[in-house]
Motif scaffolding. Structure first.
Motif, mmCIF file in Angstrom:
data_model
loop_
_atom_site.group_PDB
_atom_site.id
_atom_site.type_symbol
_atom_site.label_atom_id
_atom_site.label_comp_id
_atom_site.label_asym_id
_atom_site.label_seq_id
_atom_site.Cartn_x
_atom_site.Cartn_y
_atom_site.Cartn_z
ATOM 1 N N MET A 216 45.957 43.348 96.670
ATOM 2 C CA MET A 216 46.947 42.314 96.356
ATOM 3 C C MET A 216 47.439 42.472 94.925
ATOM 4 N N GLU B 161 49.690 38.397 90.797
ATOM 5 C CA GLU B 161 50.063 37.001 91.012
ATOM 6 C C GLU B 161 49.184 36.365 92.092
ATOM 7 N N LYS B 162 48.983 37.067 93.198
ATOM 8 C CA LYS B 162 48.147 36.524 94.267
ATOM 9 C C LYS B 162 46.692 36.424 93.815
ATOM 10 N N GLN C 195 44.143 32.688 93.475
ATOM 11 C CA GLN C 195 43.067 32.446 94.434
ATOM 12 C C GLN C 195 41.711 32.611 93.753
#
Length: 247
Positions: free
Chosen positions: A139, A142-143, A147
């Protein structure tokens, strides 16, 4: 680990290792992370069942989790006679984060993610049942930043190094190898881990010539499945892959 086997067990039995979920980090390991009734039924059907723990991500980042899972399998082989384990017939079953880990247990080579616990024994798995597993952890930044579960697992600020580690942690990249039989299960209404993950994994395994099947459960979100039919499919899969004819 908790080990259960039939009261009158003799010799080594086919063995199923359960790996819990909880985002690799949940410290409240209640019954909702353990299919106790179904594991008990497996023991009644002539299996040794083993529920293991692993270091959580807030205590140790990846790859500590998969190192612990593979060490648990080597421990079982090292103590096979004591715990009624047939070292030639060990399967793994896990949900969510545990599904991710059982895929890595099944698809990675002996030398990958190996520590020095019982080094002379194998961590190989004969069959695997991943439930709604996050198969691809690759990923962008940003992702990853958005998370917390992934930030705990991969607390690496340097992007290139982090991306490399997240790729190594993605079971999908090992799908093209010769892998053990796989029974994937996923709810088609899962909003936490998309069912596309299991669809992509099943396709990649099949494209490589591996024995793989995906059961999509209608209307099911992220969590344990209700209904005897799904567990009967699991028991049938394990009997087919692990049991000797006549057992």
């Amino acid at each position: 680990m908790d080990i259960v086997y039939p009261a009158r067990a003799e010799g080594g039995l086919p063995t199923v290792v359960w790996v819990h979920g909880g985002g690799w980090s949940d410290e409240k390991l209640t019954r909702r992370y353990l299919p106790s009734v179904e594991l008990a039924e497996l023991s009644g059907r002539g299996y040794t069942t083993v529920s293991i723990d692993y270091r959580l991500s807030q205590a140790a980042p990846f790859p500590a989790q998969i190192e612990d899972c593979k060490a648990a399998v080597r421990f079982l082989r090292a103590n096979a006679q004591k715990y009624h384990v047939d070292p030639e017939r060990i399967a793994a079953w896990g949900e969510s984060a545990g599904g991710h880990l059982v895929e890595l247990m099944a698809y990675t080579a002996e030398e990958e993610f190996r520590n020095d616990c019982y080094p002379s024994f194998s961590a190989s798995i004969l069959a695997v049942i991943p439930w709604y597993a996050p198969d691809d952890l690759r990923m962008d930044e940003e992702k990853w930043n958005g998370q917390e579960a992934y930030k705990r697992m991969f607390p690496i600020d340097e992007e290139e190094e982090r991306l490399k580690m997240m790729e190594l942690a993605s079971p999908i990249i090992y799908a093209g190898r010769k892998n053990p039989p796989t029974l994937l299960m996923h709810g088609d209404a899962d909003r936490l881990v998309s069912p596309e993950c299991s669809k992509n994994m099943c396709k990649a395994l099949k494209d490589a010539g591996n024995d793989a099947e995906l059961i999509l459960v209608p209307g099911q979100g992220h969590g344990f499945f209700d209904g005897k039919e799904y567990y009967d499919r699991i028991f049938g899969f394990l009997d087919e892959k692990l049991k000797v004819h006549g057992e």
